[in-house]
Design a protein around this motif. Structure first.
Motif, PDB file in Angstrom:
ATOM      1  N   LEU A  13      10.672 -10.197   2.097  1.00 16.84           N
ATOM      2  CA  LEU A  13      10.015  -9.156   2.881  1.00 16.84           C
ATOM      3  C   LEU A  13      10.991  -8.012   3.163  1.00 16.84           C
ATOM      4  CD1 LEU A  13       7.526  -8.167   4.429  1.00 16.84           C
ATOM      5  CD2 LEU A  13       8.385  -9.395   6.438  1.00 16.84           C
ATOM      6  N   VAL A  14      12.243  -8.357   3.430  1.00 11.49           N
ATOM      7  CA  VAL A  14      13.267  -7.332   3.663  1.00 11.49           C
ATOM      8  C   VAL A  14      13.563  -6.581   2.370  1.00 11.49           C
ATOM      9  CG1 VAL A  14      15.626  -6.902   4.443  1.00 11.49           C
ATOM     10  CG2 VAL A  14      14.246  -8.693   5.536  1.00 11.49           C
ATOM     11  N   ASN A  15      13.639  -7.305   1.247  1.00 10.75           N
ATOM     12  CA  ASN A  15      13.850  -6.647  -0.051  1.00 10.75           C
ATOM     13  C   ASN A  15      12.791  -5.583  -0.287  1.00 10.75           C
ATOM     14  OD1 ASN A  15      14.404  -9.913  -1.510  1.00 10.75           O
ATOM     15  ND2 ASN A  15      15.855  -8.618  -0.414  1.00 10.75           N
ATOM     16  N   SER A  16      11.535  -5.979  -0.096  1.00  5.15           N
ATOM     17  CA  SER A  16      10.422  -5.052  -0.342  1.00  5.15           C
ATOM     18  C   SER A  16      10.466  -3.878   0.614  1.00  5.15           C
ATOM     19  CB  SER A  16       9.086  -5.794  -0.205  1.00  5.15           C
ATOM     20  OG  SER A  16       8.959  -6.800  -1.186  1.00  5.15           O
ATOM     21  N   ALA A  17      10.819  -4.142   1.886  1.00  3.99           N
ATOM     22  CA  ALA A  17      10.878  -3.065   2.877  1.00  3.99           C
ATOM     23  C   ALA A  17      11.942  -2.039   2.503  1.00  3.99           C
ATOM     24  CB  ALA A  17      11.147  -3.649   4.263  1.00  3.99           C
ATOM     25  N   VAL A  18      13.105  -2.507   2.045  1.00  6.89           N
ATOM     26  CA  VAL A  18      14.182  -1.591   1.677  1.00  6.89           C
ATOM     27  C   VAL A  18      13.780  -0.732   0.484  1.00  6.89           C
ATOM     28  CG1 VAL A  18      16.521  -1.474   0.724  1.00  6.89           C
ATOM     29  CG2 VAL A  18      16.030  -2.989   2.656  1.00  6.89           C
ATOM     30  N   VAL A  56       3.645  -7.421  -9.224  1.00  7.64           N
ATOM     31  CA  VAL A  56       3.986  -8.844  -9.150  1.00  7.64           C
ATOM     32  C   VAL A  56       4.943  -9.099  -7.988  1.00  7.64           C
ATOM     33  CG1 VAL A  56       5.147 -10.739 -10.355  1.00  7.64           C
ATOM     34  CG2 VAL A  56       3.546  -9.259 -11.594  1.00  7.64           C
ATOM     35  N   ALA A  57       5.934  -8.221  -7.812  1.00  9.84           N
ATOM     36  CA  ALA A  57       6.888  -8.390  -6.709  1.00  9.84           C
ATOM     37  C   ALA A  57       6.189  -8.327  -5.357  1.00  9.84           C
ATOM     38  CB  ALA A  57       7.969  -7.317  -6.798  1.00  9.84           C
ATOM     39  N   MET A  58       5.275  -7.394  -5.188  1.00 11.75           N
ATOM     40  CA  MET A  58       4.568  -7.270  -3.912  1.00 11.75           C
ATOM     41  C   MET A  58       3.651  -8.470  -3.682  1.00 11.75           C
ATOM     42  SD  MET A  58       6.028  -4.597  -2.899  1.00 11.75           S
ATOM     43  CE  MET A  58       5.272  -4.763  -1.283  1.00 11.75           C
ATOM     44  N   GLU A  59       3.052  -8.977  -4.753  1.00  8.53           N
ATOM     45  CA  GLU A  59       2.197 -10.159  -4.619  1.00  8.53           C
ATOM     46  C   GLU A  59       3.017 -11.360  -4.152  1.00  8.53           C
ATOM     47  OE1 GLU A  59      -1.076 -12.718  -7.246  1.00  8.53           O
ATOM     48  OE2 GLU A  59       0.035 -11.064  -8.164  1.00  8.53           O
ATOM     49  N   MET A  60       4.202 -11.534  -4.716  1.00  5.44           N
ATOM     50  CA  MET A  60       5.073 -12.632  -4.311  1.00  5.44           C
ATOM     51  C   MET A  60       5.500 -12.487  -2.850  1.00  5.44           C
ATOM     52  SD  MET A  60       7.395 -12.856  -7.789  1.00  5.44           S
ATOM     53  CE  MET A  60       8.345 -14.304  -7.343  1.00  5.44           C
ATOM     54  N   THR A  61       5.745 -11.248  -2.431  1.00 11.74           N
ATOM     55  CA  THR A  61       6.146 -11.008  -1.048  1.00 11.74           C
ATOM     56  C   THR A  61       5.013 -11.323  -0.084  1.00 11.74           C
ATOM     57  OG1 THR A  61       7.673  -9.274  -1.767  1.00 11.74           O
ATOM     58  CG2 THR A  61       7.041  -9.276   0.555  1.00 11.74           C
ATOM     59  N   VAL A  93      12.150  -8.399 -10.351  1.00 18.79           N
ATOM     60  CA  VAL A  93      10.997  -7.563 -10.705  1.00 18.79           C
ATOM     61  C   VAL A  93      10.765  -6.481  -9.659  1.00 18.79           C
ATOM     62  CG1 VAL A  93       9.850  -9.311 -12.109  1.00 18.79           C
ATOM     63  CG2 VAL A  93       9.385  -9.220  -9.664  1.00 18.79           C
ATOM     64  N   GLY A  94      11.116  -6.785  -8.404  1.00 21.25           N
ATOM     65  CA  GLY A  94      10.949  -5.798  -7.346  1.00 21.25           C
ATOM     66  C   GLY A  94      11.869  -4.604  -7.490  1.00 21.25           C
ATOM     67  N   VAL A  95      13.036  -4.807  -8.090  1.00 21.38           N
ATOM     68  CA  VAL A  95      13.982  -3.708  -8.334  1.00 21.38           C
ATOM     69  C   VAL A  95      13.683  -3.028  -9.665  1.00 21.38           C
ATOM     70  CG1 VAL A  95      16.401  -3.165  -8.808  1.00 21.38           C
ATOM     71  CG2 VAL A  95      15.810  -4.672  -6.903  1.00 21.38           C
ATOM     72  N   ILE A  96      13.497  -3.824 -10.711  1.00 23.28           N
ATOM     73  CA  ILE A  96      13.284  -3.266 -12.048  1.00 23.28           C
ATOM     74  C   ILE A  96      12.000  -2.447 -12.104  1.00 23.28           C
ATOM     75  CG2 ILE A  96      12.732  -3.881 -14.434  1.00 23.28           C
ATOM     76  CD1 ILE A  96      14.745  -6.106 -14.257  1.00 23.28           C
ATOM     77  N   PHE A 116       0.829  -1.207   0.000  1.00 21.75           N
ATOM     78  CA  PHE A 116       0.000   0.000   0.000  1.00 21.75           C
ATOM     79  C   PHE A 116       0.866   1.262   0.000  1.00 21.75           C
ATOM     80  CE2 PHE A 116      -2.138   3.429   2.327  1.00 21.75           C
ATOM     81  CZ  PHE A 116      -3.245   3.608   1.506  1.00 21.75           C
ATOM     82  N   VAL A 117       1.897   1.285   0.832  1.00 16.17           N
ATOM     83  CA  VAL A 117       2.787   2.453   0.890  1.00 16.17           C
ATOM     84  C   VAL A 117       3.503   2.639  -0.447  1.00 16.17           C
ATOM     85  CG1 VAL A 117       4.830   3.416   2.001  1.00 16.17           C
ATOM     86  CG2 VAL A 117       3.073   2.308   3.388  1.00 16.17           C
ATOM     87  N   THR A 118       3.916   1.535  -1.064  1.00 16.85           N
ATOM     88  CA  THR A 118       4.570   1.615  -2.371  1.00 16.85           C
ATOM     89  C   THR A 118       3.636   2.214  -3.413  1.00 16.85           C
ATOM     90  OG1 THR A 118       6.000  -0.281  -1.897  1.00 16.85           O
ATOM     91  CG2 THR A 118       5.635   0.260  -4.209  1.00 16.85           C
ATOM     92  N   ALA A 119       2.381   1.762  -3.419  1.00 11.31           N
ATOM     93  CA  ALA A 119       1.400   2.301  -4.363  1.00 11.31           C
ATOM     94  C   ALA A 119       1.198   3.795  -4.148  1.00 11.31           C
ATOM     95  CB  ALA A 119       0.072   1.554  -4.215  1.00 11.31           C
ATOM     96  N   ALA A 120       1.071   4.205  -2.886  1.00 11.45           N
ATOM     97  CA  ALA A 120       0.881   5.628  -2.586  1.00 11.45           C
ATOM     98  C   ALA A 120       2.095   6.447  -3.010  1.00 11.45           C
ATOM     99  CB  ALA A 120       0.610   5.806  -1.093  1.00 11.45           C
ATOM    100  N   ALA A 121       3.300   5.909  -2.778  1.00 14.66           N
ATOM    101  CA  ALA A 121       4.520   6.627  -3.157  1.00 14.66           C
ATOM    102  C   ALA A 121       4.621   6.784  -4.676  1.00 14.66           C
ATOM    103  CB  ALA A 121       5.746   5.894  -2.609  1.00 14.66           C
TER     104      ALA A 121
END
Length: 405
Positions: free
Chosen positions: A359-364, A293-298, A312-315, A241-246
């Protein structure tokens, strides 16, 4: 001519060009398409799978873009244009439905629907525009779509050459638009013939980007509701959610509304900017889709170590942010330092967490996006604070008080 059929179809160029209800209804097909594309990438996050999803997204985006450009010229209340939009929407739904198996058993459905959308548009518009200069423009476009349609259909029939032929068809279509659809004896379209209502197209771009971000939230919510609602999945959902808002904030601020004004200010040559903005929005939406897709996997498995999720989470965010930087540079020449630094920071953050749970990847990565938003807003906050202080000091002087130090 103004009283004939072309005159009843066309909008006046001074028309404010507000987005119609039917155009928003048409966007529903794109919502469905994005959910199918994200599922296809989730099922096969390999390099080949990602390339196939990119081809399908490029085709679906081209349907949306050409339709949005066409709708800018015509009165959406005219029965013929209503028919055209509904035809395109139904074809888009067929393409979206075929996405999961477009490179297997339903390639012909995807390809024929795509070709039928573009040739059907020509079949509707060319007779209706008889006697109007735009008829020749529509004819040029239709001829080239008929030629590229051969590549689409042959690619659907010949599986080993499918990716190559479909990629060639898309490269040809995207390039011909920039070249203004030249054809022997018919010439090429002039920029005035391609002129658009900048505010209308700008609003359409904003809406489709928000739809892409909405797909990120939708898929994350569905995945979270099926995850058991445990602690780690809840954290992952919050990060999504925070990623989407950002991403939404980074898109809309500061130049979210400047594109339309810039296109209008340039006049007919502004059509080149509209086309470039279309290409950059395609990249942005591809980035949001990868992020989804990256957030769904997380959310599905927060503690897993998945190289596909990391890639995909970085790209995804890096693509979206890079395209947004380029759009701002084109529109008003701005190059915000926080965003410029943010792209390599996302990549470095992803590499630094390569051995850690996703989860740490996504948080960073979410943390980097938040920092970009924060530093992006600091100049504006500083100016607001300074103006407020100046107003307070002025009020104090007006009342004979000593201004605060």
């Amino acid at each position: 001519m103004a009283g004939g059929l072309p005159g009843r179809l066309l909008l006046r160029r001074e028309n404010p060009g507000k987005v119609s209800f039917l155009e928003l209804f048409f966007d529903l097909a794109f919502i469905f398409a994005l959910t199918r594309l994200s599922r296809a990438l989730l099922d096969d996050p390999s390099l080949n799978g990602a390339f196939q999803v990119l081809l399908m997204l490029a085709a679906l985006w081209w349907v949306w873009f050409v339709t949005a450009w066409s709708a800018d010229w015509f009165d959406p209340r005219a029965p013929l244009i209503v028919t055209l939009l509904l035809w395109t929407m139904f074809g888009g739904l067929l393409m979206a439905a075929a996405v999961p198996t477009a490179f297997d058993g339903h390639a012909l459905v995807f390809a024929v629907a795509y070709v039928a959308i573009h040739l059907g548009r020509a079949t509707i518009l060319i007779p209706a525009l008889r006697g109007h200069p735009l008829q020749v423009r529509s004819l040029r476009v239709a001829i080239w779509f008929a030629i590229s349609g051969v590549l689409w259909v042959v690619g659907a029939a010949v599986a080993p050459a499918r990716e190559v032929l479909w990629a060639l068809a898309l490269i040809m279509e995207y390039s011909l638009a920039r070249l203004r659809w030249p054809f022997p004896r018919l010439g090429r379209s002039t920029w005035p013939e391609l002129q658009v209502n900048g505010r209308h197209l700008s609003e359409r771009y904003q809406q489709i980007f928000i739809i892409a971000v909405g797909e990120l939230i939708l898929i994350s919510g569905i995945t979270y509701s099926e995850s058991g609602l445990d602690r780690d999945s809840t954290v992952a959902f919050a990060l999504a959610f925070v990623t989407a808002a950002a991403l939404a904030r980074l898109y809309l601020v500061p130049a979210g509304g400047r594109l339309g004004a810039r296109i209008e200010a340039e006049g007919p040559p502004g059509s080149k900017l509209t086309l470039l903005a279309g290409y950059l929005h395609f990249v942005m939406i591809a980035g949001v889709l990868a992020t989804s897709v990256a957030m769904e996997m997380t959310i599905e498995d927060p503690g897993a170590h998945d190289a596909g999720q990391l890639v995909v989470g970085v790209i995804g965010p890096a693509l979206a942010l890079t395209a947004r930087i380029l759009l701002a540079a084109v529109v008003d020449g701005s190059r915000p330092w926080a965003r410029l630094i943010g792209v390599p920071a996302i990549i470095v953050g992803g590499l630094a967490t390569v051995r850690l749970p996703q989860l740490v990847n996504s948080a960073v990565i979410t943390g980097v996006l938040l920092l970009i938003v924060l530093f992006d807003a600091m100049p504006g906050l500083w100016r607001f604070s300074r103006r407020s202080g100046e107003r307070d000091a002025s009020d104090q002087r007006r009342h004979g008080e000593q201004p605060d130090a």
